[in-house]
Motif scaffolding. Sequence first.
Motif, PDB file in Angstrom:
ATOM      1  N   TRP A  25       4.855   6.834  11.843  1.00 40.12           N
ATOM      2  CA  TRP A  25       4.916   6.695  10.371  1.00 40.12           C
ATOM      3  C   TRP A  25       6.121   7.446   9.818  1.00 40.12           C
ATOM      4  O   TRP A  25       6.903   6.904   9.038  1.00 40.12           O
ATOM      5  CB  TRP A  25       3.614   7.211   9.762  1.00 40.12           C
ATOM      6  CG  TRP A  25       3.620   7.232   8.260  1.00 40.12           C
ATOM      7  CD1 TRP A  25       4.017   8.249   7.454  1.00 40.12           C
ATOM      8  CD2 TRP A  25       3.225   6.167   7.400  1.00 40.12           C
ATOM      9  NE1 TRP A  25       3.894   7.905   6.139  1.00 40.12           N
ATOM     10  CE2 TRP A  25       3.411   6.627   6.070  1.00 40.12           C
ATOM     11  CE3 TRP A  25       2.734   4.890   7.613  1.00 40.12           C
ATOM     12  CZ2 TRP A  25       3.116   5.830   4.971  1.00 40.12           C
ATOM     13  CZ3 TRP A  25       2.439   4.100   6.520  1.00 40.12           C
ATOM     14  CH2 TRP A  25       2.628   4.566   5.207  1.00 40.12           C
ATOM     15  N   LYS A  77       9.950   6.011   8.210  1.00 40.02           N
ATOM     16  CA  LYS A  77      10.454   6.370   6.888  1.00 40.02           C
ATOM     17  C   LYS A  77      11.785   7.112   6.956  1.00 40.02           C
ATOM     18  O   LYS A  77      12.480   7.234   5.943  1.00 40.02           O
ATOM     19  CB  LYS A  77       9.436   7.251   6.158  1.00 40.02           C
ATOM     20  CG  LYS A  77       8.064   6.627   5.989  1.00 40.02           C
ATOM     21  CD  LYS A  77       8.105   5.372   5.154  1.00 40.02           C
ATOM     22  CE  LYS A  77       6.698   4.785   4.980  1.00 40.02           C
ATOM     23  NZ  LYS A  77       6.731   3.514   4.200  1.00 40.02           N
ATOM     24  N   SER A  99       2.554  -2.407  -0.327  1.00 36.01           N
ATOM     25  CA  SER A  99       1.919  -1.129  -0.668  1.00 36.01           C
ATOM     26  C   SER A  99       2.068  -0.826  -2.151  1.00 36.01           C
ATOM     27  O   SER A  99       1.124  -0.341  -2.799  1.00 36.01           O
ATOM     28  CB  SER A  99       2.544  -0.002   0.162  1.00 36.01           C
ATOM     29  OG  SER A  99       2.354  -0.227   1.536  1.00 36.01           O
ATOM     30  N   GLU A 100       3.232  -1.092  -2.699  1.00 38.26           N
ATOM     31  CA  GLU A 100       3.461  -0.841  -4.118  1.00 38.26           C
ATOM     32  C   GLU A 100       2.543  -1.702  -4.978  1.00 38.26           C
ATOM     33  O   GLU A 100       2.000  -1.238  -5.991  1.00 38.26           O
ATOM     34  CB  GLU A 100       4.923  -1.120  -4.455  1.00 38.26           C
ATOM     35  CG  GLU A 100       5.900  -0.167  -3.754  1.00 38.26           C
ATOM     36  CD  GLU A 100       7.336  -0.568  -3.967  1.00 38.26           C
ATOM     37  OE1 GLU A 100       7.570  -1.593  -4.658  1.00 38.26           O
ATOM     38  OE2 GLU A 100       8.246   0.112  -3.438  1.00 38.26           O
ATOM     39  N   SER A 120      -0.382  -2.902  -4.090  1.00 40.42           N
ATOM     40  CA  SER A 120      -1.749  -2.399  -3.939  1.00 40.42           C
ATOM     41  C   SER A 120      -1.989  -1.172  -4.812  1.00 40.42           C
ATOM     42  O   SER A 120      -3.026  -1.066  -5.480  1.00 40.42           O
ATOM     43  CB  SER A 120      -1.995  -2.057  -2.463  1.00 40.42           C
ATOM     44  OG  SER A 120      -3.261  -1.469  -2.294  1.00 40.42           O
ATOM     45  N   LEU A 121      -1.027  -0.261  -4.814  1.00 39.24           N
ATOM     46  CA  LEU A 121      -1.167   0.946  -5.625  1.00 39.24           C
ATOM     47  C   LEU A 121      -1.149   0.618  -7.110  1.00 39.24           C
ATOM     48  O   LEU A 121      -1.889   1.222  -7.904  1.00 39.24           O
ATOM     49  CB  LEU A 121      -0.056   1.931  -5.281  1.00 39.24           C
ATOM     50  CG  LEU A 121      -0.096   2.528  -3.869  1.00 39.24           C
ATOM     51  CD1 LEU A 121       1.159   3.333  -3.590  1.00 39.24           C
ATOM     52  CD2 LEU A 121      -1.346   3.394  -3.682  1.00 39.24           C
ATOM     53  N   GLY A 141      -6.357   3.145  -4.062  1.00 35.43           N
ATOM     54  CA  GLY A 141      -5.887   4.469  -3.666  1.00 35.43           C
ATOM     55  C   GLY A 141      -5.022   4.399  -2.419  1.00 35.43           C
ATOM     56  O   GLY A 141      -4.911   3.367  -1.760  1.00 35.43           O
ATOM     57  N   ARG A 142      -4.439   5.534  -2.077  1.00 42.77           N
ATOM     58  CA  ARG A 142      -3.561   5.567  -0.903  1.00 42.77           C
ATOM     59  C   ARG A 142      -4.352   5.341   0.390  1.00 42.77           C
ATOM     60  O   ARG A 142      -3.864   4.669   1.299  1.00 42.77           O
ATOM     61  CB  ARG A 142      -2.823   6.903  -0.844  1.00 42.77           C
ATOM     62  CG  ARG A 142      -1.828   7.097  -1.983  1.00 42.77           C
ATOM     63  CD  ARG A 142      -1.001   8.345  -1.787  1.00 42.77           C
ATOM     64  NE  ARG A 142      -0.011   8.505  -2.853  1.00 42.77           N
ATOM     65  CZ  ARG A 142       1.190   7.916  -2.863  1.00 42.77           C
ATOM     66  NH1 ARG A 142       1.545   7.145  -1.836  1.00 42.77           N
ATOM     67  NH2 ARG A 142       2.021   8.109  -3.856  1.00 42.77           N
ATOM     68  N   VAL A 143      -5.556   5.906   0.468  1.00 42.11           N
ATOM     69  CA  VAL A 143      -6.372   5.718   1.667  1.00 42.11           C
ATOM     70  C   VAL A 143      -6.775   4.253   1.807  1.00 42.11           C
ATOM     71  O   VAL A 143      -6.697   3.666   2.896  1.00 42.11           O
ATOM     72  CB  VAL A 143      -7.617   6.621   1.622  1.00 42.11           C
ATOM     73  CG1 VAL A 143      -8.526   6.338   2.812  1.00 42.11           C
ATOM     74  CG2 VAL A 143      -7.206   8.081   1.602  1.00 42.11           C
ATOM     75  N   SER A 144      -7.214   3.656   0.700  1.00 48.38           N
ATOM     76  CA  SER A 144      -7.604   2.243   0.735  1.00 48.38           C
ATOM     77  C   SER A 144      -6.416   1.348   1.071  1.00 48.38           C
ATOM     78  O   SER A 144      -6.545   0.390   1.835  1.00 48.38           O
ATOM     79  CB  SER A 144      -8.197   1.839  -0.621  1.00 48.38           C
ATOM     80  OG  SER A 144      -8.551   0.468  -0.625  1.00 48.38           O
ATOM     81  N   THR A 145      -5.250   1.666   0.543  1.00 49.33           N
ATOM     82  CA  THR A 145      -4.041   0.883   0.846  1.00 49.33           C
ATOM     83  C   THR A 145      -3.682   0.987   2.314  1.00 49.33           C
ATOM     84  O   THR A 145      -3.319  -0.006   2.952  1.00 49.33           O
ATOM     85  CB  THR A 145      -2.863   1.392  -0.013  1.00 49.33           C
ATOM     86  OG1 THR A 145      -3.188   1.213  -1.396  1.00 49.33           O
ATOM     87  CG2 THR A 145      -1.590   0.638   0.321  1.00 49.33           C
ATOM     88  N   PHE A 146      -3.834   2.175   2.854  1.00 50.96           N
ATOM     89  CA  PHE A 146      -3.517   2.351   4.275  1.00 50.96           C
ATOM     90  C   PHE A 146      -4.496   1.572   5.153  1.00 50.96           C
ATOM     91  O   PHE A 146      -4.080   0.876   6.087  1.00 50.96           O
ATOM     92  CB  PHE A 146      -3.562   3.841   4.631  1.00 50.96           C
ATOM     93  CG  PHE A 146      -3.434   4.105   6.104  1.00 50.96           C
ATOM     94  CD1 PHE A 146      -2.198   4.040   6.732  1.00 50.96           C
ATOM     95  CD2 PHE A 146      -4.561   4.404   6.871  1.00 50.96           C
ATOM     96  CE1 PHE A 146      -2.080   4.271   8.100  1.00 50.96           C
ATOM     97  CE2 PHE A 146      -4.451   4.643   8.229  1.00 50.96           C
ATOM     98  CZ  PHE A 146      -3.207   4.562   8.841  1.00 50.96           C
TER      99      PHE A 146
END
Length: 285
Positions: free
Chosen positions: A89, A93, A182-183, A185-186, A191-196
Amino acid sequence: MTRGRKLQILLGIPAVLLLFVFLILPLTGMVEMSFRTSGTNAPYGDGFTTSHYVRVLGDSFFMTTLLRSLVTAAIVTALCLIVSYPLAWHLSKARGGKALLLYACIASPLMTGVLVRNFGWMIVTAIDGPLNASLIGLGLISRPLRLLFTQGLVIMALVHVFVPFMVLPINNALRNINPALSEASLSLGAGRVSTFLRIILPLSFPGIQPGVILVFVLSVAAYVTPALLGGQMVNLMPTLIIRELTGTFAWPFGSTLAIVMSVATLSIVICFSLLTAKLMERVRA
């Protein structure tokens, strides 16, 4: 036949020859050798028999050793995945010099010879080694721990060397994910966890699947690390195979052990591929 088709065939001939010479021929010879009778004054006899397979499949010692090898490989694979995903990850990035530094750090275990690397582990984990000395000095233990010639050390050393084989395919998969997903979804309230869990993790599976298969196969077949760090205390299938082939020169029985291990490994890989086929199709769709 068109000119382009002829060119494709010509370009494919070297690959076919390599597969035939370095894969098909050795594997065929190994299968044939596994059915040979045991020799008295030679590594194998002139006749053929199935008694070696009966002996291996009917002996709990060999089946237990095979199971231990497969379980060890599964643990190594799981630990590599846990360690490798965060590394992949951050690597996906990173850009510029930071990315080069991370690549160098991740690939560093492969830049050291296998003997040097394993002797380093032996020095560090010895009874009077620096690890035990540090733990005693910190007051965490009262007497040295026996770390050398244990299955735990073998697993740790295999994870150390096989992490790059898991990081790189996952990194490639993460780099291919469109950041806009991802953008979006947010922005829609996830949330970040749900998006992941719902987007990033499934879309990175095309890197997870080959990484898991590669590390599992390499872990099952690993010989030098278990032989040096496990010694006589940790019996795994590759060490038994080499012992039969080069120690007692029992080529037919050693070949039988190798074939049984290969079939068991291939069966697990096929089952894993079939179980994850639908997820791969959904991700690629």
